[in-house]
Design a protein around this motif. Structure first.
Motif, short mmCIF file in Angstrom:
data_model
loop_
_atom_site.label_atom_id
_atom_site.label_comp_id
_atom_site.label_asym_id
_atom_site.label_seq_id
_atom_site.Cartn_x
_atom_site.Cartn_y
_atom_site.Cartn_z
N PRO A 264 6.83 -23.68 20.31
CA PRO A 264 6.85 -22.26 19.94
C PRO A 264 5.63 -21.82 19.14
O PRO A 264 5.14 -20.69 19.32
CB PRO A 264 8.14 -22.14 19.10
CG PRO A 264 9.03 -23.21 19.64
CD PRO A 264 8.10 -24.35 19.93
N HIS A 267 2.49 -22.07 21.69
CA HIS A 267 2.59 -21.01 22.68
C HIS A 267 2.47 -19.63 22.04
O HIS A 267 1.85 -18.72 22.61
CB HIS A 267 3.93 -21.11 23.42
CG HIS A 267 4.11 -22.41 24.14
ND1 HIS A 267 5.34 -22.84 24.61
CD2 HIS A 267 3.23 -23.39 24.46
CE1 HIS A 267 5.20 -24.02 25.19
NE2 HIS A 267 3.94 -24.37 25.10
N GLY A 268 3.07 -19.47 20.87
CA GLY A 268 2.96 -18.20 20.16
C GLY A 268 1.51 -17.88 19.81
O GLY A 268 1.08 -16.72 19.89
N PHE A 272 -0.53 -14.67 20.85
CA PHE A 272 -1.18 -13.87 19.83
C PHE A 272 -2.65 -13.64 20.20
O PHE A 272 -3.17 -12.52 20.08
CB PHE A 272 -1.08 -14.57 18.47
CG PHE A 272 -1.49 -13.71 17.31
CD1 PHE A 272 -0.56 -12.92 16.65
CD2 PHE A 272 -2.81 -13.69 16.87
CE1 PHE A 272 -0.93 -12.12 15.59
CE2 PHE A 272 -3.19 -12.90 15.80
CZ PHE A 272 -2.25 -12.11 15.16
N ALA A 293 3.17 -12.38 21.04
CA ALA A 293 3.26 -13.73 20.48
C ALA A 293 4.71 -14.22 20.46
O ALA A 293 4.99 -15.39 20.76
CB ALA A 293 2.67 -13.75 19.06
N VAL A 294 5.64 -13.32 20.12
CA VAL A 294 7.06 -13.69 20.09
C VAL A 294 7.54 -14.07 21.49
O VAL A 294 8.28 -15.05 21.66
CB VAL A 294 7.90 -12.53 19.52
CG1 VAL A 294 9.40 -12.81 19.68
CG2 VAL A 294 7.58 -12.32 18.05
N ALA A 297 6.20 -17.46 22.29
CA ALA A 297 6.84 -18.51 21.49
C ALA A 297 8.27 -18.78 21.95
O ALA A 297 8.78 -19.89 21.76
CB ALA A 297 6.86 -18.09 20.01
N SER A 298 8.90 -17.80 22.56
CA SER A 298 10.31 -17.95 22.95
C SER A 298 10.46 -18.79 24.21
O SER A 298 9.48 -19.13 24.87
CB SER A 298 10.93 -16.56 23.18
OG SER A 298 10.43 -15.99 24.37
N ALA A 332 11.46 -20.59 17.40
CA ALA A 332 10.76 -19.36 17.78
C ALA A 332 11.13 -18.21 16.84
O ALA A 332 10.27 -17.41 16.45
CB ALA A 332 11.07 -19.00 19.23
N SER A 335 9.44 -18.52 13.59
CA SER A 335 7.99 -18.28 13.65
C SER A 335 7.63 -16.80 13.60
O SER A 335 6.46 -16.47 13.39
CB SER A 335 7.41 -18.90 14.94
OG SER A 335 7.71 -18.11 16.08
N ILE A 336 8.58 -15.90 13.78
CA ILE A 336 8.26 -14.46 13.87
C ILE A 336 7.51 -13.96 12.62
O ILE A 336 6.50 -13.25 12.75
CB ILE A 336 9.53 -13.64 14.12
CG1 ILE A 336 10.10 -13.97 15.50
CG2 ILE A 336 9.24 -12.14 14.02
CD1 ILE A 336 11.44 -13.32 15.81
N TRP A 339 3.72 -14.56 12.85
CA TRP A 339 2.93 -13.64 13.69
C TRP A 339 2.79 -12.28 13.02
O TRP A 339 1.73 -11.63 13.15
CB TRP A 339 3.58 -13.51 15.07
CG TRP A 339 4.00 -14.82 15.66
CD1 TRP A 339 5.24 -15.17 16.12
CD2 TRP A 339 3.18 -15.99 15.84
NE1 TRP A 339 5.25 -16.46 16.55
CE2 TRP A 339 4.01 -17.00 16.40
CE3 TRP A 339 1.85 -16.29 15.56
CZ2 TRP A 339 3.52 -18.28 16.70
CZ3 TRP A 339 1.37 -17.56 15.86
CH2 TRP A 339 2.20 -18.53 16.41
#
Length: 349
Positions: A264, A267-268, A272, A293-294, A297-298, A332, A335-336, A339
């Motif tokens: 996540p 990939h995020g 981004f 980005a979200v 990441a998901s 994920a 991680s928000i 971002w």
């Protein structure tokens, strides 16, 4: 402190949603030796309804979006989806002990998008008063379909090549694909088979009708009310299958855990970066950068599982669903805020 409480509340909400609750319930039934079965025709009907609904919703969203403003972020989303799968093919799918089919299916699920995680990102941005484009919801099918088709194609090409050099009767054999031309023919054949498969066909049919037709009434009157209930039954089925095949991945579980935690964030970061490019080219908002980005990441919890189940039945649900839903989704969501902070620093709101 408020951000921590928001994240905790979101995680608790995820545990209460059908995706995870019914998945765990199915695993518990299988662990207890339950004889519960869902007939194959019922399962196929459920998958058809789910994928038609996803396709219709995506088509309607794209049709209602500003196509000129959508173009650059949409291309960026599709490219990110493909790159995520290619990264998974070079890492997880090549890890010692990990079956290539399982690794590719997992990478495909992580390249696709979780609508619930995207919604969680929107809620956090709304709470902070951060603006984003109204067409953001229309971006997910570009990343979703690109990632799933790429993963299915790579998995089938790998399986075809393995079969050509390892005949069932033992001994050795040489590749019979005729060099570069043969490879191209193989890829075209598998790509054609992929698009003709029931799962992808239903997804693309829904997308086409949503784009070209006016299916809003049947969408809201039939597909929307049935969707969550059918999804819960699908997750129950996949939970039972996942438990039955859990033994296949016990020796390499650490690889899936590591991938589920790291992916996540990696990939995020790709999403981004793609959002920053769109920002500099078209003025894509900081909130849009966060949500791209979200999405990256998901990992898919709606369109991905039935698509992979229908097109790659050999893949182990314990691997791709367990890693995605059990590890990837919580990470994920956590991680928000990363971002959001990065976008505030590099773009500003």
């Amino acid at each position: 402190m408020d951000v921590i409480f928001d994240i905790a509340a979101t995680l608790v909400a995820q545990l209460q949603k059908p995706t995870l609750a019914f998945l765990i319930g199915g695993m518990m039934l299988a662990a207890l030796g339950s004889k519960l079965e869902v007939p194959a025709p019922v399962y196929k009907f459920i998958v058809l309804i789910l994928l038609l609904k996803v396709g219709l919703g995506a088509g309607i969203s794209v049709r209602e979006a500003d196509l000129l403003a959508l173009a650059v972020p949409a291309v960026a989303a599709a490219v990110v989806g493909v790159v995520i799968v290619l990264l998974g093919a070079r890492t997880l799918a090549r890890t010692r002990g990990v079956a290539p089919m399982d690794g590719m299916a997992t990478a495909g699920l992580f390249g696709a998008v979780s609508a619930s995680t995207l919604a969680a990102g929107m809620v956090m941005l709304d709470a902070e008063g951060i603006a984003y484009e109204g067409f953001i919801g229309a971006l997910y099918p570009f990343m979703d379909i690109a990632a799933l088709v790429t993963a299915i194609l790579l998995a089938k090409v790998s399986a075809a090549r393995s079969a050509s050099v390892q005949p069932a009767g033992g001994g050795t054999a040489t590749l019979t694909m005729g060099g570069a031309g043969g490879n191209g023919d193989l890829v075209r054949e598998i790509l054609a088979d992929t698009f003709k498969s029931p799962a992808i066909s239903a997804l693309l049919l829904g997308l086409g009708i949503g784009l070209l037709g006016r299916p809003e009434q049947v969408y809201s009157g039939f597909y929307e009310p049935l969707f969550r209930g059918f999804l819960s039954i699908l997750m129950l089925i996949m939970g039972m299958e996942a438990w039955q095949r859990l033994g296949e991945m016990r020796k390499v579980a650490h690889a899936y855990v590591a991938y589920g935690i790291a992916a996540p964030f990696v990939h995020g970061a790709l999403g981004f970066g793609a959002g920053l490019i769109a920002h500099h080219l078209t003025g894509f908002s900081g909130g849009g950068v966060v949500l791209l980005a979200v999405m990256a990441a998901s990992s898919s919890d709606i369109s991905g599982p039935p698509t992979l189940r229908g097109t790659l039945p050999e893949a182990n649900p314990s691997a791709y669903v367990g890693t995605s839903t059990g590890i990837g989704t919580p990470v994920a969501i956590l991680s928000i805020p990363v971002w959001i902070a990065l976008a505030d620093w590099l773009v500003g709101f």
